[in-house]
Design a protein around this motif. Structure first.
Motif, PDB file in Angstrom:
ATOM      1  N   LEU A 252      -6.998  -7.533  -2.567  1.00  0.00           N
ATOM      2  CA  LEU A 252      -8.088  -7.663  -3.588  1.00  0.00           C
ATOM      3  C   LEU A 252      -8.008  -6.214  -4.553  1.00  0.00           C
ATOM      4  CD1 LEU A 252     -10.779  -9.535  -1.951  1.00  0.00           C
ATOM      5  CD2 LEU A 252      -8.763 -10.477  -3.507  1.00  0.00           C
ATOM      6  N   GLU A 253      -7.509  -5.220  -3.823  1.00  0.00           N
ATOM      7  CA  GLU A 253      -8.048  -3.819  -4.224  1.00  0.00           C
ATOM      8  C   GLU A 253      -6.757  -3.243  -4.872  1.00  0.00           C
ATOM      9  OE1 GLU A 253      -9.045  -1.757  -0.741  1.00  0.00           O
ATOM     10  OE2 GLU A 253     -11.471  -2.370  -0.759  1.00  0.00           O
ATOM     11  N   LEU A 254      -5.392  -4.236  -4.788  1.00  0.00           N
ATOM     12  CA  LEU A 254      -4.235  -3.521  -5.400  1.00  0.00           C
ATOM     13  C   LEU A 254      -3.894  -4.024  -6.720  1.00  0.00           C
ATOM     14  CD1 LEU A 254      -2.066  -4.080  -1.988  1.00  0.00           C
ATOM     15  CD2 LEU A 254      -3.004  -1.691  -2.952  1.00  0.00           C
ATOM     16  N   ASP A 255      -3.332  -3.302  -7.615  1.00  0.00           N
ATOM     17  CA  ASP A 255      -3.115  -3.832  -9.069  1.00  0.00           C
ATOM     18  C   ASP A 255      -1.934  -4.274  -9.006  1.00  0.00           C
ATOM     19  OD1 ASP A 255      -4.816  -4.502 -11.152  1.00  0.00           O
ATOM     20  OD2 ASP A 255      -4.188  -2.552 -12.334  1.00  0.00           O
TER      21      ASP A 255
ATOM     22  N   GLN B  46       0.840  -1.282   0.061  1.00  0.00           N
ATOM     23  CA  GLN B  46       0.068  -0.011   0.128  1.00  0.00           C
ATOM     24  C   GLN B  46       0.828   1.098   0.011  1.00  0.00           C
ATOM     25  OE1 GLN B  46      -2.407  -0.620   3.549  1.00  0.00           O
ATOM     26  NE2 GLN B  46      -4.289  -1.188   2.179  1.00  0.00           N
TER      27      GLN B  46
ATOM     28  N   THR C   8      -8.795  -8.140   2.009  1.00  0.00           N
ATOM     29  CA  THR C   8      -9.659  -7.273   0.937  1.00  0.00           C
ATOM     30  C   THR C   8      -8.447  -6.387   0.684  1.00  0.00           C
ATOM     31  OG1 THR C   8     -11.583  -7.332   2.536  1.00  0.00           O
ATOM     32  CG2 THR C   8     -11.417  -5.588   0.924  1.00  0.00           C
ATOM     33  N   GLU C   9      -7.716  -5.824   1.688  1.00  0.00           N
ATOM     34  CA  GLU C   9      -6.522  -4.751   0.789  1.00  0.00           C
ATOM     35  C   GLU C   9      -5.947  -5.304  -0.254  1.00  0.00           C
ATOM     36  OE1 GLU C   9      -6.872  -4.456   5.463  1.00  0.00           O
ATOM     37  OE2 GLU C   9      -6.866  -5.831   3.971  1.00  0.00           O
TER      38      GLU C   9
END
Length: 330
Positions: free
Chosen positions: A286-289, A263, A283-284
């Protein structure tokens, strides 16, 4: 744990019949069917009153447990099986079982080494390429129509010629290193001890290995000894241009520290086939590309799973017939 697994380890010299064999948790379909057809084995209920009643009725008769590397025979279950003699494990990893208690009670454990080495190493190589070259994000870029708007996909990182650190240079780690040599990579490694005759550069700690390389590939065995081995300190040493690849066990990496590092741009990206609390992924992440996420499919090919199933059944058959496991854990 000793590799001495002769019939002398048996407390009960009588033949092992169906009610002395239990299946713990879901296992490979071929193994599950053979346990029914060839042994009429028991199946341990998942939990609750049904499991308690099962153990009340069968615990003392059970001598062999067959399980997967994800479920295992844990501390509580092993304590409920006073006459357990052997654990036949589907998978190279066996850390889901209470290895320390098994050693204390002279209960040998078998696993399925070698037959899955190539497929796990192939998965590591795929993760390596997909992570550094952002191939997953690039495919989504096409699928969601962004490319069609005339936008160019961001530049990625060259995968060849990198300095790669292998954390755990066992069978699988060595197979990964061999593949990466084909990409002109310079291989470094860290083990509990240096490997005599190895042409790769040895480092005395995971942090030292991470600092000396561009990509850290985790191939260490799971279990208490390696828990959190890739710590916040190690992640810091990887650096903002470095990458982490993990095909070992989620427990080897400090997952909250990894999430924070990703992050905050403390590392460039990660390729993960394993997680701390599978099948749940933070969840964090899953949100990172800049993270590639796979569902623990390292050995997931038809060919390898068939070979693993055959080896599990060979171990079981051998122990039932002679008291010896073919591939005991050393």
């Amino acid at each position: 744990m000793s590799t001495e697994t002769s019939a002398l380890t048996r407390r009960d010299p009588s033949p092992i019949t169906g009610n002395a064999i239990v299946r713990v948790g879901p296992v490979n379909p071929t193994v599950a069917q053979a346990l029914i057809d060839d042994y009429d084995a028991l199946i341990l209920p998942a939990g609750g009153p049904e499991r308690e009643a099962f153990l009340d009725n069968h615990a003392e008769s059970i001598r062999v447990a067959v399980c997967s590397g994800k479920i295992g025979v844990d501390t509580e279950l092993m304590r409920h099986l006073p006459n357990l003699e052997a654990i036949v494990n589907f998978g190279v990893g066996y850390d889901a079982s209470d290895v320390a208690q098994a050693a204390e009670r002279n209960i040998p454990i078998s696993n399925t080494p070698d037959v899955l080495t190539d497929c796990v190493a192939d998965t590591a190589l795929g993760l390596y390429l997909e992570t550094l070259r952002s191939l997953g994000a690039a495919e989504r870029f096409v699928r969601n129509g962004t490319w069609a708007t005339g936008v160019n996909f961001p530049l990625a990182t060259r995968a060849s010629g990198k300095r790669v650190g292998i954390l755990g240079l066992g069978r699988i780690g060595a197979a990964i290193a061999k593949r990466l040599e084909g990409f002109g990579c310079e291989i470094h490694y860290h083990n509990r001890s240096e490997i005599a005759g190895s042409s790769y550069a040895y480092h005395s700690s995971a942090a030292e290995l991470a600092e000396a390389t561009d990509v850290l590939v985790v191939a260490a065995a799971g279990g208490p000894a390696s828990a959190g081995l890739v710590s916040a300190e190690v992640l810091e040493k990887i650096g903002p241009k470095g990458f982490l690849i993990n095909i070992a066990r989620g427990s080897v990496v400090d997952e909250p520290a990894l999430v924070s590092a990703l992050q905050n741009g403390e590392i460039a990206g990660a390729g993960l086939d394993v997680f701390t609390n599978e099948p749940h992924v933070p969840t964090e992440l899953l949100e990172l590309d800049n993270v590639v996420l796979l569902p623990h499919l390292g050995s997931g090919t038809h060919e390898t799973r068939a070979d693993m199933a055959a080896l599990v059944l060979e171990n079981l058959r051998s122990y039932v017939n002679s008291g010896e496991l073919i591939t005991p854990v050393s």
